[in-house]
Design a protein around this motif. Structure first.
Motif, mmCIF file in Angstrom:
data_model
loop_
_atom_site.group_PDB
_atom_site.id
_atom_site.type_symbol
_atom_site.label_atom_id
_atom_site.label_comp_id
_atom_site.label_asym_id
_atom_site.label_seq_id
_atom_site.Cartn_x
_atom_site.Cartn_y
_atom_site.Cartn_z
ATOM 1 N N GLU A 1 0.835 -1.201 0.000
ATOM 2 C CA GLU A 1 0.000 0.000 0.000
ATOM 3 C C GLU A 1 0.869 1.251 0.000
ATOM 4 O O GLU A 1 0.480 2.279 -0.529
ATOM 5 C CB GLU A 1 -0.961 -0.003 1.191
ATOM 6 C CG GLU A 1 -1.926 -1.166 1.117
ATOM 7 C CD GLU A 1 -3.134 -1.016 2.006
ATOM 8 O OE1 GLU A 1 -4.253 -1.037 1.466
ATOM 9 O OE2 GLU A 1 -2.959 -0.897 3.237
ATOM 10 N N TYR A 2 2.032 1.165 0.634
ATOM 11 C CA TYR A 2 2.981 2.279 0.661
ATOM 12 C C TYR A 2 2.285 3.559 1.103
ATOM 13 O O TYR A 2 2.298 4.574 0.410
ATOM 14 C CB TYR A 2 3.664 2.440 -0.702
ATOM 15 C CG TYR A 2 4.544 1.268 -1.086
ATOM 16 C CD1 TYR A 2 5.109 0.455 -0.113
ATOM 17 C CD2 TYR A 2 4.822 0.990 -2.419
ATOM 18 C CE1 TYR A 2 5.913 -0.614 -0.448
ATOM 19 C CE2 TYR A 2 5.637 -0.080 -2.779
ATOM 20 C CZ TYR A 2 6.181 -0.883 -1.784
ATOM 21 O OH TYR A 2 6.986 -1.958 -2.134
ATOM 22 N N ASN A 3 1.740 3.502 2.323
ATOM 23 C CA ASN A 3 0.863 4.569 2.816
ATOM 24 C C ASN A 3 1.438 5.265 4.055
ATOM 25 O O ASN A 3 0.892 5.129 5.147
ATOM 26 C CB ASN A 3 -0.519 3.966 3.130
ATOM 27 C CG ASN A 3 -1.523 5.010 3.535
ATOM 28 O OD1 ASN A 3 -1.488 6.132 3.064
ATOM 29 N ND2 ASN A 3 -2.423 4.650 4.442
ATOM 30 N N PRO A 4 2.559 6.018 3.908
ATOM 31 C CA PRO A 4 3.297 6.301 2.679
ATOM 32 C C PRO A 4 4.442 5.301 2.472
ATOM 33 O O PRO A 4 4.703 4.463 3.337
ATOM 34 C CB PRO A 4 3.865 7.694 2.949
ATOM 35 C CG PRO A 4 4.168 7.657 4.427
ATOM 36 C CD PRO A 4 3.051 6.840 5.041
ATOM 37 N N PHE A 5 5.123 5.417 1.344
ATOM 38 C CA PHE A 5 6.340 4.646 1.095
ATOM 39 C C PHE A 5 7.396 5.139 2.073
ATOM 40 O O PHE A 5 7.626 6.344 2.214
ATOM 41 C CB PHE A 5 6.808 4.867 -0.345
ATOM 42 C CG PHE A 5 7.985 4.021 -0.737
ATOM 43 C CD1 PHE A 5 7.809 2.742 -1.237
ATOM 44 C CD2 PHE A 5 9.282 4.506 -0.604
ATOM 45 C CE1 PHE A 5 8.887 1.955 -1.591
ATOM 46 C CE2 PHE A 5 10.367 3.731 -0.953
ATOM 47 C CZ PHE A 5 10.169 2.451 -1.453
ATOM 48 N N ILE B 1 -2.643 8.495 2.317
ATOM 49 C CA ILE B 1 -2.161 9.808 2.753
ATOM 50 C C ILE B 1 -1.690 10.658 1.586
ATOM 51 O O ILE B 1 -1.663 11.878 1.668
ATOM 52 C CB ILE B 1 -1.068 9.674 3.822
ATOM 53 C CG1 ILE B 1 -0.901 10.998 4.564
ATOM 54 C CG2 ILE B 1 0.242 9.182 3.205
ATOM 55 C CD1 ILE B 1 -0.218 10.890 5.891
ATOM 56 N N THR B 2 -1.355 10.002 0.482
ATOM 57 C CA THR B 2 -1.040 10.733 -0.741
ATOM 58 C C THR B 2 -1.424 9.868 -1.930
ATOM 59 O O THR B 2 -1.653 8.666 -1.782
ATOM 60 C CB THR B 2 0.439 11.150 -0.796
ATOM 61 O OG1 THR B 2 0.634 12.079 -1.865
ATOM 62 C CG2 THR B 2 1.353 9.945 -0.999
ATOM 63 N N ASN B 3 -1.508 10.473 -3.094
ATOM 64 C CA ASN B 3 -2.091 9.784 -4.241
ATOM 65 C C ASN B 3 -1.246 8.605 -4.713
ATOM 66 O O ASN B 3 -0.048 8.516 -4.455
ATOM 67 C CB ASN B 3 -2.312 10.783 -5.381
ATOM 68 C CG ASN B 3 -1.008 11.235 -6.001
ATOM 69 O OD1 ASN B 3 -0.411 10.547 -6.823
ATOM 70 N ND2 ASN B 3 -0.540 12.416 -5.601
ATOM 71 N N THR C 1 10.989 8.537 5.799
ATOM 72 C CA THR C 1 10.495 8.275 4.451
ATOM 73 C C THR C 1 11.196 9.159 3.437
ATOM 74 O O THR C 1 11.504 10.317 3.737
ATOM 75 C CB THR C 1 8.972 8.521 4.373
ATOM 76 O OG1 THR C 1 8.563 8.505 2.994
ATOM 77 C CG2 THR C 1 8.574 9.856 4.973
ATOM 78 N N PRO C 2 11.439 8.648 2.225
ATOM 79 C CA PRO C 2 11.991 9.505 1.180
ATOM 80 C C PRO C 2 10.941 10.412 0.549
ATOM 81 O O PRO C 2 11.281 11.297 -0.247
ATOM 82 C CB PRO C 2 12.511 8.495 0.148
ATOM 83 C CG PRO C 2 11.640 7.299 0.319
ATOM 84 C CD PRO C 2 11.340 7.243 1.787
ATOM 85 N N MET C 3 9.658 10.221 0.865
ATOM 86 C CA MET C 3 8.605 11.070 0.330
ATOM 87 C C MET C 3 8.549 12.376 1.115
ATOM 88 O O MET C 3 8.758 12.396 2.332
ATOM 89 C CB MET C 3 7.247 10.368 0.389
ATOM 90 C CG MET C 3 7.196 9.055 -0.362
ATOM 91 S SD MET C 3 5.505 8.416 -0.581
ATOM 92 C CE MET C 3 4.932 9.466 -1.932
ATOM 93 N N ASN C 4 8.271 13.451 0.418
ATOM 94 C CA ASN C 4 8.146 14.736 1.101
ATOM 95 C C ASN C 4 6.867 15.428 0.649
ATOM 96 O O ASN C 4 6.097 14.907 -0.153
ATOM 97 C CB ASN C 4 9.377 15.615 0.853
ATOM 98 C CG ASN C 4 9.707 15.737 -0.627
ATOM 99 O OD1 ASN C 4 8.817 15.754 -1.472
ATOM 100 N ND2 ASN C 4 10.996 15.816 -0.948
ATOM 101 N N ASN C 5 6.632 16.599 1.208
ATOM 102 C CA ASN C 5 5.422 17.377 0.905
ATOM 103 C C ASN C 5 4.139 16.605 1.209
ATOM 104 O O ASN C 5 3.113 16.798 0.554
ATOM 105 C CB ASN C 5 5.417 17.836 -0.560
ATOM 106 C CG ASN C 5 6.583 18.746 -0.882
ATOM 107 O OD1 ASN C 5 6.936 19.601 -0.073
ATOM 108 N ND2 ASN C 5 7.194 18.565 -2.042
ATOM 109 N N LEU C 6 4.197 15.731 2.209
ATOM 110 C CA LEU C 6 2.997 15.016 2.650
ATOM 111 C C LEU C 6 2.224 15.894 3.626
ATOM 112 O O LEU C 6 2.796 16.670 4.387
ATOM 113 C CB LEU C 6 3.377 13.695 3.308
ATOM 114 C CG LEU C 6 4.157 12.715 2.424
ATOM 115 C CD1 LEU C 6 4.551 11.469 3.223
ATOM 116 C CD2 LEU C 6 3.348 12.312 1.198
ATOM 117 N N ASN C 7 0.904 15.775 3.608
ATOM 118 C CA ASN C 7 0.081 16.600 4.485
ATOM 119 C C ASN C 7 -1.124 15.804 4.969
ATOM 120 O O ASN C 7 -1.268 14.626 4.653
ATOM 121 C CB ASN C 7 -0.370 17.878 3.770
ATOM 122 C CG ASN C 7 -1.086 17.575 2.469
ATOM 123 O OD1 ASN C 7 -2.075 16.848 2.462
ATOM 124 N ND2 ASN C 7 -0.594 18.124 1.356
#
Length: 369
Positions: free
Chosen positions: A13-17, A53-55, A204-210
């Motif tokens: 699901e990578y929610n988030p990755f 949490i993100t698309n 997480t390597p993902m950013n700009n999560l809200n």
């Protein structure tokens, strides 16, 4: 490339990755040494009955950037059901992709134990008729199992039926751990950091999560549906079973906030996740007839790939429907995905809703190696 290709699948699901997923990918490659590593991933709504949490496009892109070759979407109808149906849809998707192995994280990390448990003949469905939840039915049948082992048990069952070999790797943190534990923390802990507007980027390597996508933001819509739809019509909604519609109507009249509403609804019979999955299908206007008459799964919807993943798809194109364009998805599934994206965008501004609806029609993301 020829068809003599070793392939491994991951259900995700990578929610988030996050960094734990990077470790999972690395260990999966070490364990099975695949030529091609494929993920089947939930879309904009996940198995817990919540919006991601993100698309899905950004989550799929993160996976390709960190070691996966191909990411395909688990159809909405499977992604938002309990463990057995979730696993069934995931494994059937991997089977269409001619995957040899599946590797999943497990608290017990004991594939033999999971295989042995499958020899128990009692039926989860029959236990649920006694008025207990799926989670409690699993506990009564198999003893105490952690969430990933419950999923794993179902992966093993469906993989065995589809000639896919299952492997486990040790899960290093608790699925439900609420707190960050350094660079490798659970998705739950990372989401909580985001909801509290605290630092999460070391996990997480993902950013700009809200926190745009939380169930509480959908509560006005949920409440309106429950208060304006006759109970006999609500019963036609997918997963609206065992009289849950009466429970939902009663409690939404009392509760002004989502968490209060959810806590009022939770009981021995109705778990948090089962309630939320029911609400997701209510919001998406998924009806029991829609699910009952869905055609057999014979397509894969591509979200992202690198060159190796793209080349691999060319070896399959004569065997299955490879939906690299939105209109190639068979109509009943396509309609569900479009509705899911429109509902997912509900908390956003009108402009942002239009932008997100447009993303559903975009081609897969190609990520250069």
């Amino acid at each position: 490339m020829t068809r003599n290709i070793k392939t491994t699948g991951i259900v995700c699901e990578y929610n988030p990755f996050h960094n734990g997923h990077i470790l999972h990918i690395k260990k999966t490659r070490e364990l099975t040494e695949p030529d091609v590593l494929i993920c089947v991933m939930s879309g904009n709504f996940v198995q817990r009955g919540e919006p991601a949490i993100t698309n899905k496009w950004d989550r799929a892109t993160a996976a390709i950037r960190h070691g996966v070759d191909l990411v395909v979407e688990l159809p909405f109808i499977y992604a938002t059901q309990s463990a057995d149906a979730f696993a069934q849809g995931s494994i059937e998707t991997l089977k269409l992709l001619k995957v040899d192995n599946i590797v999943f994280g497990s608290e017990s990390n004991n594939i033999r134990k999971l295989e042995e448990l499958l020899h128990i003949d009692d039926d989860i469905a029959s236990l649920k008729t006694e008025g207990i939840s799926s989670a409690k039915a699993y506990e009564r049948l198999y003893g105490e199992l952690h969430p990933n082992d419950i999923l794993g048990l179902n992966y093993v069952k469906h993989a065995r039926n589809n000639d896919i070999e299952a492997y486990t790797i040790q899960r290093t943190n608790s699925y439900h751990n609420q707190n960050m534990e350094g660079s490798i923390s659970s998705a739950t802990a990372i989401r909580n950091q985001i909801y509290k507007h605290e630092d999460y980027e070391y996990g997480t390597p993902m950013n700009n999560l809200n926190d745009n996508f939380k169930m509480e933001h959908y509560y006005p819509y949920i409440k309106m549906l429950l208060l304006t739809t006759p109970a006999k019509e609500l019963k036609k909604s997918f997963l609206m079973d065992e009289g849950i519609e009466n429970n939902l109507i009663k409690n939404c009249k009392i509760a002004d906030a989502y968490e209060e509403f959810l806590n009022l609804c939770i009981s021995k019979r109705y778990t948090k996740s089962s309630i939320q999955r029911t609400l997701v299908h209510l919001m998406n206007h998924t009806y029991k007839n829609d699910a009952d008459f869905l055609p057999e799964l014979n397509h894969v919807r591509i979200l992202a790939f690198n060159q190796k993943g793209k080349d691999y798809l060319h070896t399959l194109k004569e065997d299955i429907i490879i939906a690299s364009k939105f209109n190639q998805i068979p109509s009943p599934y396509r309609e569900m995905e479009l509705k899911a994206t429109q509902v997912y965008s509900y908390p956003l501004s009108i402009t942002k809703q239009k932008e997100m609806a447009a993303t559903e029609l975009q081609p897969p993301r190609y990520i250069k190696d």
